[in-house]
Every structure is written in structure tokens, then in C-alpha cells.
Design a protein around this motif. Structure first.
Motif, PDB file in Angstrom:
ATOM      1  N   ASP A   1      59.395  64.542  55.824  1.00 27.44           N
ATOM      2  CA  ASP A   1      59.696  63.181  55.380  1.00 27.44           C
ATOM      3  C   ASP A   1      61.189  63.102  55.064  1.00 27.44           C
ATOM      4  OD1 ASP A   1      59.752  60.646  54.433  1.00 27.44           O
ATOM      5  OD2 ASP A   1      58.422  60.983  52.725  1.00 27.44           O
ATOM      6  N   ASP A   2      61.974  62.754  56.092  1.00 25.76           N
ATOM      7  CA  ASP A   2      63.427  62.721  55.921  1.00 25.76           C
ATOM      8  C   ASP A   2      63.965  61.329  55.632  1.00 25.76           C
ATOM      9  OD1 ASP A   2      62.962  61.525  58.313  1.00 25.76           O
ATOM     10  OD2 ASP A   2      64.069  62.973  59.542  1.00 25.76           O
ATOM     11  N   GLY A   3      63.035  60.396  55.392  1.00 25.59           N
ATOM     12  CA  GLY A   3      63.460  59.041  55.049  1.00 25.59           C
ATOM     13  C   GLY A   3      63.719  58.158  56.245  1.00 25.59           C
ATOM     14  N   THR A   4      63.638  58.714  57.453  1.00 23.18           N
ATOM     15  CA  THR A   4      63.887  57.908  58.650  1.00 23.18           C
ATOM     16  C   THR A   4      62.607  57.607  59.412  1.00 23.18           C
ATOM     17  OG1 THR A   4      64.255  59.874  59.998  1.00 23.18           O
ATOM     18  CG2 THR A   4      66.165  58.937  58.887  1.00 23.18           C
ATOM     19  N   LYS A   5      61.509  58.201  59.034  1.00 21.76           N
ATOM     20  CA  LYS A   5      60.239  57.988  59.712  1.00 21.76           C
ATOM     21  C   LYS A   5      59.568  56.721  59.190  1.00 21.76           C
ATOM     22  CE  LYS A   5      60.570  62.103  61.663  1.00 21.76           C
ATOM     23  NZ  LYS A   5      60.765  62.306  63.090  1.00 21.76           N
ATOM     24  N   ASP A   6      58.765  56.137  60.066  1.00 25.64           N
ATOM     25  CA  ASP A   6      58.014  54.946  59.675  1.00 25.64           C
ATOM     26  C   ASP A   6      56.703  55.387  59.034  1.00 25.64           C
ATOM     27  OD1 ASP A   6      56.446  52.178  61.464  1.00 25.64           O
ATOM     28  OD2 ASP A   6      56.919  52.470  59.351  1.00 25.64           O
ATOM     29  N   LEU A   7      56.730  55.612  57.732  1.00 24.93           N
ATOM     30  CA  LEU A   7      55.563  56.093  56.998  1.00 24.93           C
ATOM     31  C   LEU A   7      54.988  55.003  56.104  1.00 24.93           C
ATOM     32  CD1 LEU A   7      57.021  59.559  55.980  1.00 24.93           C
ATOM     33  CD2 LEU A   7      55.350  59.124  57.781  1.00 24.93           C
ATOM     34  N   TYR A   8      55.112  53.765  56.546  1.00 25.91           N
ATOM     35  CA  TYR A   8      54.772  52.627  55.703  1.00 25.91           C
ATOM     36  C   TYR A   8      53.328  52.697  55.204  1.00 25.91           C
ATOM     37  CZ  TYR A   8      54.155  47.770  54.257  1.00 25.91           C
ATOM     38  OH  TYR A   8      53.892  46.636  53.540  1.00 25.91           O
ATOM     39  N   GLN A   9      52.365  52.801  56.130  1.00 25.42           N
ATOM     40  CA  GLN A   9      50.962  52.789  55.723  1.00 25.42           C
ATOM     41  C   GLN A   9      50.610  54.035  54.917  1.00 25.42           C
ATOM     42  OE1 GLN A   9      48.083  50.561  58.549  1.00 25.42           O
ATOM     43  NE2 GLN A   9      49.252  51.922  59.858  1.00 25.42           N
ATOM     44  N   VAL A  10      51.078  55.188  55.383  1.00 28.36           N
ATOM     45  CA  VAL A  10      50.764  56.436  54.700  1.00 28.36           C
ATOM     46  C   VAL A  10      51.333  56.452  53.286  1.00 28.36           C
ATOM     47  CG1 VAL A  10      51.067  58.932  54.753  1.00 28.36           C
ATOM     48  CG2 VAL A  10      50.634  57.685  56.881  1.00 28.36           C
ATOM     49  N   ASP A  11      52.574  56.013  53.140  1.00 28.19           N
ATOM     50  CA  ASP A  11      53.209  56.002  51.820  1.00 28.19           C
ATOM     51  C   ASP A  11      52.482  55.064  50.859  1.00 28.19           C
ATOM     52  OD1 ASP A  11      55.095  57.854  52.463  1.00 28.19           O
ATOM     53  OD2 ASP A  11      56.688  56.413  52.920  1.00 28.19           O
ATOM     54  N   ASN A  12      52.084  53.895  51.341  1.00 34.21           N
ATOM     55  CA  ASN A  12      51.380  52.946  50.476  1.00 34.21           C
ATOM     56  C   ASN A  12      49.993  53.452  50.109  1.00 34.21           C
ATOM     57  OD1 ASN A  12      52.898  50.276  49.954  1.00 34.21           O
ATOM     58  ND2 ASN A  12      53.326  50.684  52.103  1.00 34.21           N
ATOM     59  N   ALA A  13      49.340  54.183  51.012  1.00 35.51           N
ATOM     60  CA  ALA A  13      48.052  54.788  50.683  1.00 35.51           C
ATOM     61  C   ALA A  13      48.220  55.847  49.599  1.00 35.51           C
ATOM     62  CB  ALA A  13      47.424  55.395  51.933  1.00 35.51           C
ATOM     63  N   LYS A  14      49.283  56.647  49.701  1.00 34.09           N
ATOM     64  CA  LYS A  14      49.571  57.652  48.674  1.00 34.09           C
ATOM     65  C   LYS A  14      49.825  56.987  47.316  1.00 34.09           C
ATOM     66  CE  LYS A  14      51.654  61.189  51.669  1.00 34.09           C
ATOM     67  NZ  LYS A  14      52.913  61.911  51.988  1.00 34.09           N
ATOM     68  N   ILE A  15      50.597  55.922  47.326  1.00 38.20           N
ATOM     69  CA  ILE A  15      50.894  55.208  46.075  1.00 38.20           C
ATOM     70  C   ILE A  15      49.611  54.668  45.462  1.00 38.20           C
ATOM     71  CG2 ILE A  15      52.053  53.188  45.094  1.00 38.20           C
ATOM     72  CD1 ILE A  15      54.234  53.589  47.231  1.00 38.20           C
ATOM     73  N   ALA A  16      48.724  54.122  46.321  1.00 39.78           N
ATOM     74  CA  ALA A  16      47.459  53.572  45.820  1.00 39.78           C
ATOM     75  C   ALA A  16      46.617  54.649  45.152  1.00 39.78           C
ATOM     76  CB  ALA A  16      46.687  52.938  46.977  1.00 39.78           C
ATOM     77  N   ILE A  17      46.516  55.807  45.791  1.00 39.98           N
ATOM     78  CA  ILE A  17      45.703  56.894  45.247  1.00 39.98           C
ATOM     79  C   ILE A  17      46.327  57.443  43.963  1.00 39.98           C
ATOM     80  CG2 ILE A  17      44.921  59.254  45.689  1.00 39.98           C
ATOM     81  CD1 ILE A  17      44.567  58.422  48.625  1.00 39.98           C
ATOM     82  N   ALA A  18      47.654  57.586  43.969  1.00 39.91           N
ATOM     83  CA  ALA A  18      48.333  58.088  42.772  1.00 39.91           C
ATOM     84  C   ALA A  18      48.210  57.118  41.607  1.00 39.91           C
ATOM     85  CB  ALA A  18      49.804  58.352  43.083  1.00 39.91           C
ATOM     86  N   SER A  19      48.181  55.827  41.900  1.00 41.04           N
ATOM     87  CA  SER A  19      48.096  54.811  40.847  1.00 41.04           C
ATOM     88  C   SER A  19      46.715  54.750  40.227  1.00 41.04           C
ATOM     89  CB  SER A  19      48.454  53.433  41.414  1.00 41.04           C
ATOM     90  OG  SER A  19      49.750  53.434  41.980  1.00 41.04           O
ATOM     91  N   GLY A  20      45.689  55.185  40.972  1.00 40.91           N
ATOM     92  CA  GLY A  20      44.316  55.048  40.487  1.00 40.91           C
ATOM     93  C   GLY A  20      43.986  55.948  39.315  1.00 40.91           C
ATOM     94  N   GLY A  21      44.536  57.145  39.327  1.00 41.36           N
ATOM     95  CA  GLY A  21      44.221  58.073  38.240  1.00 41.36           C
ATOM     96  C   GLY A  21      42.751  58.448  38.242  1.00 41.36           C
ATOM     97  N   LEU A  22      42.216  58.694  37.054  1.00 47.15           N
ATOM     98  CA  LEU A  22      40.830  59.151  36.931  1.00 47.15           C
ATOM     99  C   LEU A  22      39.835  58.000  37.031  1.00 47.15           C
ATOM    100  CD1 LEU A  22      39.051  61.637  36.429  1.00 47.15           C
ATOM    101  CD2 LEU A  22      39.176  61.121  33.973  1.00 47.15           C
ATOM    102  N   LEU A  23      40.143  56.875  36.387  1.00 43.75           N
ATOM    103  CA  LEU A  23      39.193  55.768  36.329  1.00 43.75           C
ATOM    104  C   LEU A  23      39.673  54.508  37.037  1.00 43.75           C
ATOM    105  CD1 LEU A  23      38.035  56.149  32.614  1.00 43.75           C
ATOM    106  CD2 LEU A  23      36.887  56.995  34.672  1.00 43.75           C
ATOM    107  N   GLY A  24      40.893  54.509  37.565  1.00 42.43           N
ATOM    108  CA  GLY A  24      41.378  53.379  38.329  1.00 42.43           C
ATOM    109  C   GLY A  24      41.994  52.276  37.492  1.00 42.43           C
ATOM    110  N   VAL A  25      42.622  51.341  38.167  1.00 41.63           N
ATOM    111  CA  VAL A  25      43.274  50.216  37.480  1.00 41.63           C
ATOM    112  C   VAL A  25      42.312  49.068  37.232  1.00 41.63           C
ATOM    113  CG1 VAL A  25      45.523  50.807  38.430  1.00 41.63           C
ATOM    114  CG2 VAL A  25      44.052  49.212  39.672  1.00 41.63           C
TER     115      VAL A  25
END
Length: 413
Positions: free
Chosen positions: A234-258
Motif C-alpha cells: 500500500d504505497d498510497g498510489t493504488k486504488d484501494l477505495y473499497q478495501v480501505d472503506n471496508a477496513k474502516i467499517a470493521i475497525a469502527s465496529g469494535g466488539l458491539l458495533g456503533v
């Protein structure tokens, strides 16, 4: 309800899991639909998407109920007659298929009253066809070239027609065909040759598509870019839009979710109600819900293993393995993509992702599996009935023997 439950035959655990998955799906589908309404601006209401999901699931479960009441052995004939039909549908789709929101290439066929994805039906028909062919090999000497013409040519045609627009589905179907052949009475040395030939044909297709990009509709560049994004740094030049947003969603959920309906990333994930719905589930309901969903699919996988072991015929065993494993692998691939364990593929989460004909086709497959388990129960019930009848006959013989002995005693006296 009390009148309806006795009409549900087959494995009750499988029925329970499927109902739980379907009921759970309404929360994430309703939540993710707000992305379509307010972010994309489809002009429809969130309730209309929920109603659409409910309608297709209801039709799907109706199909499942009807199919599971049939004798699964009839699907041997269905697969033979269905193969030429599905090949024609796939060919028409490849030539005249439609693009849905610019994301799905030529996978859809417009029948006027409904948009249909033939590859979903093709997977089921092909798995049934492979199963019936393997059953026909019983006590026969398998020769390579006849088996190529009877088995592998139809498999390659179906996979080849799906491949240009949908690599993941084509690959999964070919893998399931190879798995069934590995389990069935087919020489393993022939299977090795076929696998090498399949890899060679895939390589030739990729080279031809790169050399003549306008010669045929294909998504080779998309496949290569997705694999490159997944494997490369991940050098910042790749188009990782969907993957990055999926990671953010999972990281934001935590144990019980938002909380239900409170996802932020659904507004940034283009396929939040289908391909990446698992990420939205974890964000809103937490890791607990994510692991629960995974546990339900693993439980379903376990029930499939039991059903295949208890199936009364080889055809039934192969049907459960082929259709059941295909569904489970599809679910695992979807979740694997959401957590960045696999490159983006476009596989949906069975019975949870929003979908129309794909949900109905999944229910069709589940109905066939339940039909196999129903037959196993019928065979077991017949065996129990035979045992009871034998016991009754034995008791009657013992009674007659006692009466005979008493008569003999009286005559002696």
C-alpha cells in the motif's frame, strides 16, 4: 404456523439456520439501502428496498419448499436437459448482456419482466450434471477421451462463457466440478491432466485478451488490477477505495458495533448492500455479530457434511457436496474479501446480501439439498417401519409356537 411446520421435511437444523440468516438479513439490507437512496440517489425509498428484499426471499423460500418436496433423483434428468438451455442463455448473455450501474459487466440478461443472472442457475445445473455423470460411471472402466467429451467439454463451455465477465464465479464453478470429480469414481490421473489443461486455457485467454483487447468483452484488466492491489504494498498510489472503506467499517465496529442503522462507511462503499455487506454488519453490530454470522455458516457446513454422509445414494451425496460446498465457499469468499483476506471478487453473502434472482437460485439449491435429507429421513422411517413389522411378525410366531406347545401337552394328557 402449527399446520405449516409439519410440511417442512428434511434436516430441521438446516431449515433453522436458513431462517435465521434470512431474518437477520433485513437489518443490514435496510440500513445499507440508505446509501442507495440518499448518497447515490436512486429516487426510491428505503422501505421499497426492504420490501423488494422481502419479496425475493419469500419467493425464494417458496421455491425452496416446493423443490424440497420433490424426489431429488429426478434432477438427474433435469441436469441433462438443462445443460443445452443454460449454455444458450450464457451465450446470449455474453453477447447481449447488460451492465448494472457500471459494475457488473455483461452478467445480466433482461427478460422483460425481470433481470436475470444466468451464471447463478448455470452453477446449479452444472453441479447436478457432473454429479449425474459420476454416478453413471459405476462399475465402468473410465476412458480419458470419452470422459473429456461427455464431462469436461460441457464444463469448459459453461465456465468459458462465464469467465469473461465473472472470473470469480467461473473459477468457483470449475473448482466445485473438480472437487466432485475428485470425490467421485474418476481416475485422479485424468483429473490432473484436466487441471493442467484448465490452467493453460486460462493463461491463453488472458494473453489473447491483452493482445486483442477489443476482440471480446472481458474484465482481464480488472482481475489483474485487483490481484495487484491485493498482493502489492500500500504505497498510497493504488486504488484501494473499497478495501480501505471496508477496513474502516470493521475497525469502527469494535466488539458491539456503533448500532443498527448508524454505519458511516455504507455511504462510501458502492456495494454496501451486496459485496461488502459483511463489513457493514461488523460496523453496526460489532465483532460479536460478525462471528455469529460466521458461526452460522460453519454450522451449516457441518450439517452439509452430515447430510452427505447419510445420503441414501451416491447421487445424493454428490449433490450435497457440490451444492452445499459451493454455497459455503461463496459465503467464506465474501467475508474474506470484507476483511481483506482475499482480493475483491464480487461474490455475495448467501441469503443476507440484497439480491433478486441470485437469492431465488440459492433457495433452489437449498431445496435440492433438503430434498436429499428428506429422502434420507424417508429411508430411515421405512427401515424403522420394517423393523417394527419384523418384530410384530416375530411376536406372532412366538405366540403361535406357544399355542402349538400347549396343544401338544393337552394331547399327551
Amino acid at each position: 404456523m402449527k399446520k405449516f411446520l409439519p410440511t417442512l421435511y428434511g434436516d430441521r437444523y438446516i431449515w433453522t439456520i436458513l431462517l435465521l440468516l434470512a431474518l437477520f438479513s433485513f437489518v443490514p439490507v435496510y440500513s445499507a439501502s440508505t446509501n442507495l437512496v440518499y448518497t447515490i440517489g436512486t429516487g426510491k425509498s428505503t422501505f421499497s428496498y426492504l420490501l423488494k428484499h422481502f419479496t425475493f426471499l419469500s419467493i425464494g423460500f417458496g421455491v425452496m419448499w416446493f423443490i424440497h418436496t420433490r424426489d431429488y433423483r429426478y434432477f438427474r434428468a433435469v441436469s441433462i436437459f438443462g445443460m443445452p438451455i443454460i449454455i444458450i442463455l450464457l451465450l446470449v448473455t455474453l453477447l447481449k448482456g447488460q451492465t448494472i450501474n457500471g459494475a457488473n459487466a455483461s452478467r445480466w440478461l433482461n427478460l422483460g419482466f425481470v433481470q436475470f443472472q444466468p451464471s447463478a442457475l448455470a452453477a446449479i445445473i452444472l453441479i447436478m450434471y457432473v454429479a449425474q455423470y459420476l454416478v453413471s460411471l459405476k462399475d465402468k472402466v473410465v476412458e480419458f477421451w470419452p470422459s473429456v467429451l461427455e464431462l469436461w467439454v460441457p464444463v469448459m463451455i459453461v465456465v468459458g462463457l462465464i469467465l469473461p465477465a465473472n472470473f470469480s464465479t467461473a473459477g468457483l464453478i470449475f473448482f466445485m466440478a473438480a472437487l466432485l470429480v475428485f470425490v467421485g469414481p474418476y481416475p485422479k490421473k485424468y483429473l490432473g491432466v484436466i487441471l493442467l489443461a484448465g490452467i493453460l486455457m486460462l493463461g491463453l485467454f488472458v494473453l489473447a485478451a491483452k493482445a486483442f483487447p477489443g476482440a471480446m468483452p472481458n474484465r482481464v484488466d480488472t482481475w489483474i488490477s485487483r490481484i495487484d492491489r491485493f498482493a502489492g504494498p500500500d504505497d498510497g498510489t493504488k486504488d484501494l477505495y473499497q478495501v480501505d472503506n471496508a477496513k474502516i467499517a470493521i475497525a469502527s465496529g469494535g466488539l458491539l458495533g456503533v448500532g443498527p442503522g448508524k454505519s458511516i462507511q455504507k455511504n462510501f462503499l458502492p456495494q454496501s448492500s451486496s459485496d461488502f455487506i459483511y463489513a457493514i454488519i461488523v460496523e453496526e453490530l460489532g465483532l460479536v455479530a460478525g462471528l455469529t454470522i460466521l458461526g452460522l455458516y460453519l454450522w451449516l457446513f457441518y450439517r452439509f457434511l452430515i447430510a452427505s454422509h447419510k445420503a441414501p445414494t451416491m447421487f445424493g451425496k454428490l449433490l450435497v457436496i457440490g451444492l452445499g460446498f459451493y454455497i459455503i465457499f461463496q459465503a467464506l469468499i465474501n467475508m474474506g474479501v470484507a476483511v481483506s483476506f482475499l482480493p475483491t471478487t464480487g461474490q455475495t453473502l448467501p441469503l443476507i446480501s440484497s439480491g433478486g434472482t441470485s437469492s431465488i437460485m440459492l433457495c433452489f439449491a437449498f431445496g435440492i439439498i433438503l430434498s436429499v435429507t428428506k429422502k434420507e429421513q424417508e429411508v430411515k422411517a421405512q427401515e424403522e417401519e420394517r423393523k417394527e413389522r419384523d418384530k410384530a411378525i416375530q411376536k406372532e410366531l412366538e405366540r403361535l409356537d406357544i399355542e402349538r406347545q400347549e396343544l401338544e401337552k393337552r394331547e399327551l394328557i
